[in-house]
Design a protein around this motif. Structure first.
Motif, PDB file in Angstrom:
ATOM      1  N   VAL A  34       0.840  -1.197   0.000  1.00  0.00           N
ATOM      2  CA  VAL A  34       0.000   0.000   0.000  1.00  0.00           C
ATOM      3  C   VAL A  34       0.877   1.251   0.000  1.00  0.00           C
ATOM      4  O   VAL A  34       0.636   2.208  -0.752  1.00  0.00           O
ATOM      5  CB  VAL A  34      -0.955   0.004   1.212  1.00  0.00           C
ATOM      6  CG1 VAL A  34      -1.597   1.376   1.392  1.00  0.00           C
ATOM      7  CG2 VAL A  34      -2.032  -1.062   1.046  1.00  0.00           C
ATOM      8  N   LEU A  98     -10.566  -4.669   2.391  1.00  0.00           N
ATOM      9  CA  LEU A  98     -10.072  -3.409   1.818  1.00  0.00           C
ATOM     10  C   LEU A  98      -9.121  -3.676   0.645  1.00  0.00           C
ATOM     11  O   LEU A  98      -9.172  -2.985  -0.382  1.00  0.00           O
ATOM     12  CB  LEU A  98      -9.360  -2.584   2.888  1.00  0.00           C
ATOM     13  CG  LEU A  98     -10.250  -1.899   3.924  1.00  0.00           C
ATOM     14  CD1 LEU A  98      -9.393  -1.312   5.054  1.00  0.00           C
ATOM     15  CD2 LEU A  98     -11.087  -0.797   3.273  1.00  0.00           C
ATOM     16  N   SER A 102      -9.669  -2.666  -3.271  1.00  0.00           N
ATOM     17  CA  SER A 102      -8.642  -1.926  -4.016  1.00  0.00           C
ATOM     18  C   SER A 102      -8.245  -2.661  -5.288  1.00  0.00           C
ATOM     19  O   SER A 102      -8.027  -2.043  -6.340  1.00  0.00           O
ATOM     20  CB  SER A 102      -7.407  -1.706  -3.125  1.00  0.00           C
ATOM     21  OG  SER A 102      -7.743  -0.981  -1.960  1.00  0.00           O
ATOM     22  N   ILE A 128      -7.955   9.352  -7.237  1.00  0.00           N
ATOM     23  CA  ILE A 128      -7.701   8.575  -6.023  1.00  0.00           C
ATOM     24  C   ILE A 128      -8.445   9.177  -4.840  1.00  0.00           C
ATOM     25  O   ILE A 128      -9.039   8.458  -4.021  1.00  0.00           O
ATOM     26  CB  ILE A 128      -6.186   8.503  -5.743  1.00  0.00           C
ATOM     27  CG1 ILE A 128      -5.492   7.700  -6.845  1.00  0.00           C
ATOM     28  CG2 ILE A 128      -5.921   7.877  -4.379  1.00  0.00           C
ATOM     29  CD1 ILE A 128      -3.989   7.790  -6.782  1.00  0.00           C
ATOM     30  N   ARG A 129      -8.410  10.496  -4.727  1.00  0.00           N
ATOM     31  CA  ARG A 129      -9.133  11.168  -3.639  1.00  0.00           C
ATOM     32  C   ARG A 129     -10.613  10.815  -3.681  1.00  0.00           C
ATOM     33  O   ARG A 129     -11.219  10.477  -2.659  1.00  0.00           O
ATOM     34  CB  ARG A 129      -8.961  12.681  -3.740  1.00  0.00           C
ATOM     35  CG  ARG A 129      -7.577  13.203  -3.430  1.00  0.00           C
ATOM     36  CD  ARG A 129      -7.613  14.721  -3.301  1.00  0.00           C
ATOM     37  NE  ARG A 129      -6.278  15.301  -3.252  1.00  0.00           N
ATOM     38  CZ  ARG A 129      -5.624  15.802  -4.284  1.00  0.00           C
ATOM     39  NH1 ARG A 129      -6.197  15.790  -5.477  1.00  0.00           N
ATOM     40  NH2 ARG A 129      -4.423  16.321  -4.167  1.00  0.00           N
ATOM     41  N   ALA A 132     -11.222   6.965  -2.892  1.00  0.00           N
ATOM     42  CA  ALA A 132     -10.875   6.498  -1.550  1.00  0.00           C
ATOM     43  C   ALA A 132     -11.538   7.285  -0.429  1.00  0.00           C
ATOM     44  O   ALA A 132     -11.549   6.834   0.718  1.00  0.00           O
ATOM     45  CB  ALA A 132      -9.353   6.543  -1.367  1.00  0.00           C
ATOM     46  N   ILE A 135     -14.360   5.392   1.805  1.00  0.00           N
ATOM     47  CA  ILE A 135     -13.877   4.300   2.643  1.00  0.00           C
ATOM     48  C   ILE A 135     -12.846   4.774   3.655  1.00  0.00           C
ATOM     49  O   ILE A 135     -12.522   4.050   4.612  1.00  0.00           O
ATOM     50  CB  ILE A 135     -13.272   3.180   1.754  1.00  0.00           C
ATOM     51  CG1 ILE A 135     -13.217   1.839   2.513  1.00  0.00           C
ATOM     52  CG2 ILE A 135     -11.876   3.566   1.256  1.00  0.00           C
ATOM     53  CD1 ILE A 135     -14.545   1.306   2.929  1.00  0.00           C
ATOM     54  N   SER A 136     -12.324   5.986   3.481  1.00  0.00           N
ATOM     55  CA  SER A 136     -11.307   6.482   4.412  1.00  0.00           C
ATOM     56  C   SER A 136     -11.864   6.628   5.828  1.00  0.00           C
ATOM     57  O   SER A 136     -11.112   6.542   6.798  1.00  0.00           O
ATOM     58  CB  SER A 136     -10.741   7.825   3.928  1.00  0.00           C
ATOM     59  OG  SER A 136     -11.728   8.841   3.956  1.00  0.00           O
ATOM     60  N   LEU A 200      -5.024  11.889   2.665  1.00  0.00           N
ATOM     61  CA  LEU A 200      -5.696  11.710   1.379  1.00  0.00           C
ATOM     62  C   LEU A 200      -6.333  13.005   0.910  1.00  0.00           C
ATOM     63  O   LEU A 200      -6.277  13.361  -0.271  1.00  0.00           O
ATOM     64  CB  LEU A 200      -6.766  10.627   1.518  1.00  0.00           C
ATOM     65  CG  LEU A 200      -7.577  10.283   0.268  1.00  0.00           C
ATOM     66  CD1 LEU A 200      -6.694   9.586  -0.756  1.00  0.00           C
ATOM     67  CD2 LEU A 200      -8.765   9.395   0.636  1.00  0.00           C
TER      68      LEU A 200
END
Length: 241
Positions: A34, A98, A102, A128-129, A132, A135-136, A200
């Protein structure tokens, strides 16, 4: 279950299957990958999404299968270690799912992750922002759970190996040593997870460095400790069966 006899500790391993060896290795490698993927994306490097998807899928499948079994069946309860099913099973299950999520995103949106043409890097980071961000919050919550697990490890002096276990058993008279080591690893994972949503959102270098650094240290430790446990756990089984 286990019993103490004149010949020492005896454990019925048929009733207490243990597989946190592969769980530890997979979790450690997963954390390292990751961080490695995040670094390559932030630095604007070209990646092969299908390769990363395969890696995440393999590790995610291992962690999901073992974590789900441990979470639902509590195989360590019969030996008096019911708490270990929560400590190891549930985080492994969460991390495994997770990783599988991904892997699916990387596979389905592969073309959007490959290009590094002018302006493409910024668009990739923005993607990506957006992907994700939802789920962040769960990652953040898992970080809090890691802190709780670490606190329990210290408060109740968990994780100590019995004297019959090679290497780790040498510290059986000092249970706080292994309790501090394992709890410290959960603290590192927790720090990275709690900071993840903020890193993030802003993609700020200091937050990214701290998050990546915490997960790198924890990943290396989990991977190496899991590999070592292939020797120590086999030795424990030999000495207690």
């Amino acid at each position: 279950m286990f019993v103490l006899t004149q010949d020492g500790l005896k454990i019925n391993w048929v009733e207490m299957p243990t597989y946190n060896t592969i769980m530890s290795v997979a979790a450690g490698v997963g954390l390292l990958l990751v961080v490695a993927l995040g670094r390559q994306l932030v630095d604007g490097r070209e990646i092969a999404p299908e390769g990363w998807s395969m890696a995440f899928a393999v590790l995610g499948a291992l962690l999901t299968a073992t974590g789900l079994h441990m979470t639902l069946t509590w195989p360590l309860a019969s030996g008096g270690f019911a708490f270990d099913n929560i400590i190891f099973g549930e985080p492994a299950l969460a991390f495994g799912v997770l990783l599988l999520g991904s892997a699916l995103v990387l596979w389905r949106r592969a073309p959007l992750f490959t290009t590094t043409a002018d302006g493409a890097v910024d668009r990739r980071l923005e993607l990506i922002r957006k992907l994700a961000a939802p789920i962040s919050l769960f990652v953040f919550a898992l970080g809090l759970c890691c802190f709780a697990i670490a606190a329990a490890g210290w408060a109740f002096t968990l994780f100590a190996a019995p004297p019959e276990e090679p290497i780790s058993g040498q510290f059986a008279d000092y249970p706080w040593i292994e309790a501090t080591f394992i709890s410290g690893l959960y603290v590192l994972v927790g720090i990275g997870a709690v900071l993840f949503p903020f890193a993030l959102r802003n993609m700020r270098r200091p937050l990214l460095v701290v998050t990546g650094g915490a997960w790198t240290l924890a990943g290396l430790a989990f991977m190496l400790f899991g590999a070592l446990n292939y020797f120590t756990h086999i030795g424990l089984i030999v000495h207690t069966q």
